[in-house]
Design a protein around this motif. Sequence first.
Motif, PDB file in Angstrom:
ATOM      1  N   UNK A 174       0.846  -1.191   0.000  1.00 31.95           N
ATOM      2  CA  UNK A 174       0.000   0.000   0.000  1.00 31.95           C
ATOM      3  C   UNK A 174       0.881   1.241   0.000  1.00 31.95           C
ATOM      4  N   UNK A 175       0.459   2.273  -0.739  1.00 33.24           N
ATOM      5  CA  UNK A 175       1.186   3.532  -0.724  1.00 33.24           C
ATOM      6  C   UNK A 175       2.459   3.501  -1.530  1.00 33.24           C
ATOM      7  N   UNK A 176       3.402   4.386  -1.174  1.00 31.10           N
ATOM      8  CA  UNK A 176       4.631   4.578  -1.944  1.00 31.10           C
ATOM      9  C   UNK A 176       5.853   4.488  -1.044  1.00 31.10           C
ATOM     10  N   UNK A 190      -1.884   5.989   2.867  1.00 33.93           N
ATOM     11  CA  UNK A 190      -1.354   4.933   3.720  1.00 33.93           C
ATOM     12  C   UNK A 190      -0.045   4.420   3.164  1.00 33.93           C
ATOM     13  N   UNK A 191       0.753   3.845   4.038  1.00 35.20           N
ATOM     14  CA  UNK A 191       1.941   3.106   3.632  1.00 35.20           C
ATOM     15  C   UNK A 191       1.902   1.756   4.315  1.00 35.20           C
ATOM     16  N   UNK A 192       2.120   0.697   3.528  1.00 33.99           N
ATOM     17  CA  UNK A 192       2.250  -0.651   4.059  1.00 33.99           C
ATOM     18  C   UNK A 192       3.267  -1.412   3.237  1.00 33.99           C
ATOM     19  N   UNK A 193       4.275  -2.000   3.889  1.00 32.98           N
ATOM     20  CA  UNK A 193       5.324  -2.705   3.157  1.00 32.98           C
ATOM     21  C   UNK A 193       5.961  -3.765   4.042  1.00 32.98           C
ATOM     22  N   UNK A 194       6.306  -4.895   3.433  1.00 29.94           N
ATOM     23  CA  UNK A 194       7.148  -5.884   4.097  1.00 29.94           C
ATOM     24  C   UNK A 194       8.596  -5.591   3.722  1.00 29.94           C
ATOM     25  N   UNK A 195       9.469  -5.548   4.721  1.00 28.83           N
ATOM     26  CA  UNK A 195      10.891  -5.291   4.507  1.00 28.83           C
ATOM     27  C   UNK A 195      11.691  -6.486   4.999  1.00 28.83           C
ATOM     28  N   UNK A 196      12.708  -6.878   4.235  1.00 28.85           N
ATOM     29  CA  UNK A 196      13.653  -7.886   4.695  1.00 28.85           C
ATOM     30  C   UNK A 196      15.045  -7.280   4.645  1.00 28.85           C
ATOM     31  N   UNK A 197      15.830  -7.560   5.693  1.00 32.75           N
ATOM     32  CA  UNK A 197      17.185  -7.038   5.803  1.00 32.75           C
ATOM     33  C   UNK A 197      18.160  -8.189   6.009  1.00 32.75           C
ATOM     34  N   UNK A 211       3.687  12.141   7.873  1.00 35.24           N
ATOM     35  CA  UNK A 211       3.135  10.868   8.314  1.00 35.24           C
ATOM     36  C   UNK A 211       3.773  10.413   9.618  1.00 35.24           C
ATOM     37  N   UNK A 212       3.029   9.624  10.385  1.00 39.46           N
ATOM     38  CA  UNK A 212       3.605   8.867  11.485  1.00 39.46           C
ATOM     39  C   UNK A 212       3.795   7.445  10.997  1.00 39.46           C
ATOM     40  N   UNK A 213       4.716   6.713  11.628  1.00 40.77           N
ATOM     41  CA  UNK A 213       5.075   5.386  11.131  1.00 40.77           C
ATOM     42  C   UNK A 213       5.218   4.398  12.275  1.00 40.77           C
ATOM     43  N   UNK A 214       4.977   3.138  11.947  1.00 39.24           N
ATOM     44  CA  UNK A 214       5.209   2.051  12.878  1.00 39.24           C
ATOM     45  C   UNK A 214       5.969   0.940  12.186  1.00 39.24           C
ATOM     46  N   UNK A 215       6.928   0.345  12.890  1.00 41.06           N
ATOM     47  CA  UNK A 215       7.704  -0.778  12.363  1.00 41.06           C
ATOM     48  C   UNK A 215       7.457  -1.979  13.264  1.00 41.06           C
ATOM     49  N   UNK A 258       6.333  -2.329   7.761  1.00 42.76           N
ATOM     50  CA  UNK A 258       6.310  -0.881   7.922  1.00 42.76           C
ATOM     51  C   UNK A 258       4.919  -0.348   7.613  1.00 42.76           C
ATOM     52  N   UNK A 259       4.361   0.413   8.559  1.00 38.27           N
ATOM     53  CA  UNK A 259       3.046   1.020   8.404  1.00 38.27           C
ATOM     54  C   UNK A 259       3.176   2.524   8.557  1.00 38.27           C
ATOM     55  N   UNK A 260       2.352   3.290   7.834  1.00 38.70           N
ATOM     56  CA  UNK A 260       2.413   4.733   7.970  1.00 38.70           C
ATOM     57  C   UNK A 260       1.186   5.413   7.410  1.00 38.70           C
ATOM     58  N   UNK A 261       1.069   6.695   7.753  1.00 39.88           N
ATOM     59  CA  UNK A 261      -0.016   7.520   7.245  1.00 39.88           C
ATOM     60  C   UNK A 261      -0.090   8.805   8.041  1.00 39.88           C
ATOM     61  N   UNK A 262      -0.794   9.812   7.523  1.00 34.97           N
ATOM     62  CA  UNK A 262      -0.968  11.047   8.285  1.00 34.97           C
ATOM     63  C   UNK A 262      -1.816  10.785   9.518  1.00 34.97           C
ATOM     64  N   UNK A 263      -1.570  11.478  10.627  1.00 34.61           N
ATOM     65  CA  UNK A 263      -2.392  11.280  11.818  1.00 34.61           C
ATOM     66  C   UNK A 263      -3.878  11.373  11.494  1.00 34.61           C
ATOM     67  N   UNK A 264      -4.626  10.417  12.005  1.00 35.13           N
ATOM     68  CA  UNK A 264      -6.065  10.332  11.738  1.00 35.13           C
ATOM     69  C   UNK A 264      -6.772  11.237  12.739  1.00 35.13           C
ATOM     70  N   UNK A 265      -7.309  12.354  12.258  1.00 33.54           N
ATOM     71  CA  UNK A 265      -7.795  13.407  13.145  1.00 33.54           C
ATOM     72  C   UNK A 265      -9.248  13.251  13.567  1.00 33.54           C
ATOM     73  N   UNK A 266      -9.925  12.233  13.081  1.00 33.87           N
ATOM     74  CA  UNK A 266     -11.320  12.031  13.449  1.00 33.87           C
ATOM     75  C   UNK A 266     -11.431  11.106  14.655  1.00 33.87           C
ATOM     76  N   UNK A 267     -12.491  11.291  15.430  1.00 32.42           N
ATOM     77  CA  UNK A 267     -12.802  10.361  16.499  1.00 32.42           C
ATOM     78  C   UNK A 267     -13.537   9.154  15.932  1.00 32.42           C
ATOM     79  N   UNK A 268     -13.144   7.985  16.387  1.00 30.40           N
ATOM     80  CA  UNK A 268     -13.847   6.767  16.015  1.00 30.40           C
ATOM     81  C   UNK A 268     -14.154   5.967  17.265  1.00 30.40           C
TER      82      UNK A 268
END
Length: 323
Positions: A174-176, A190-197, A211-215, A258-268
């Motif tokens: 997902x994303x770039x 959104x950003x979604x990617x599998x990374x191998x090192x 964006x904020x990101x999570x690994x 790797x996950x990422x995206x702009x902060x989600x500003x809405x309440x859910x």
Amino acid sequence: MSNTETRPPELKCGGEAEAARPAGVEVLTARDVPLGGPRAMRVRRTLPQRARTLIGAWCFADHYGPDDVTGTGGMDVAPHPHTGLQTVSWLFSGEIEHRDSLGSHAYVRPGELNLMTGGHGISHSEVSTPNTTILHGVQLWVALPREHQDAARDFQHHVPQPVPLDGGEARVFLGSLAGVTSPVRTFTPLLGAELTLAPGAVTTLDLDPAHEHGVLVDTGDVLVGGTAVQPAELGYAAPGRTALTLTNRGPEAARLVLLGGPPFDEEIVMWWNFIGRSHEDIVRAREDWTNGTRFGEVHGYDGAPLPAPELPNTPLKPRGRAR
């Protein structure tokens, strides 16, 4: 994938402005949750949790395996509903049969993305196949923004090609990232990617500073921005970074999501398998599922649908985005 907890927490999150955060990486640990099935396969749930409920629009992350299905029975999740979200299925090994009320009959296989949209309402089942010996992967949810929370049912499949990195490779589902862009449609960036090192590899990724990101670390002795993140933990990086350095200190290959995206500003409000904007939204969704309306039928699954848990007796407690 369903949240099969019999007493799922009711969460209200997002909607608060982001305050300035330190430049360091925050480490989130997972909790074990029984997924269900004849011998209760367990998953490690990193999102949501009290410390952090969202990363961009990513609102749910289950990490499971490697699971020997001959001992656990594997995955057998009966038809269940979703509203207000997209499900993202990504495997490292094994195979899962997917059926949904749109009429989709597909298989989740390693390196292949299955993305299902359950806006106004969809139902689906997931079962590991007889071909599976070791089941290993992640199941992720994406919250839909208010203007698209009642989007039509949809199902997309995509096989991303590997992209070389310094000392490794990426599969961008997902994303770039790294000069490639996934064609899969989402309702927020959104950003979604599998990374191998490779062992000893050090690679620096260019990031969108908005964006904020999570690994999420699957395997390896990994540093995320200089902070050690153990397998099954998730390293969180706040907005403002233009780059992130990943280091594999171990003698074996490392695998990350790797996950990422702009902060989600809405309440859910998220409860069980539903996302809405109010407690009343959740009540209506639960009633519709119990009454057999709105979500359609899943054909081909041998068994009864999952019953909805009982709603809590206490009023919904607000939970804002962590600062």
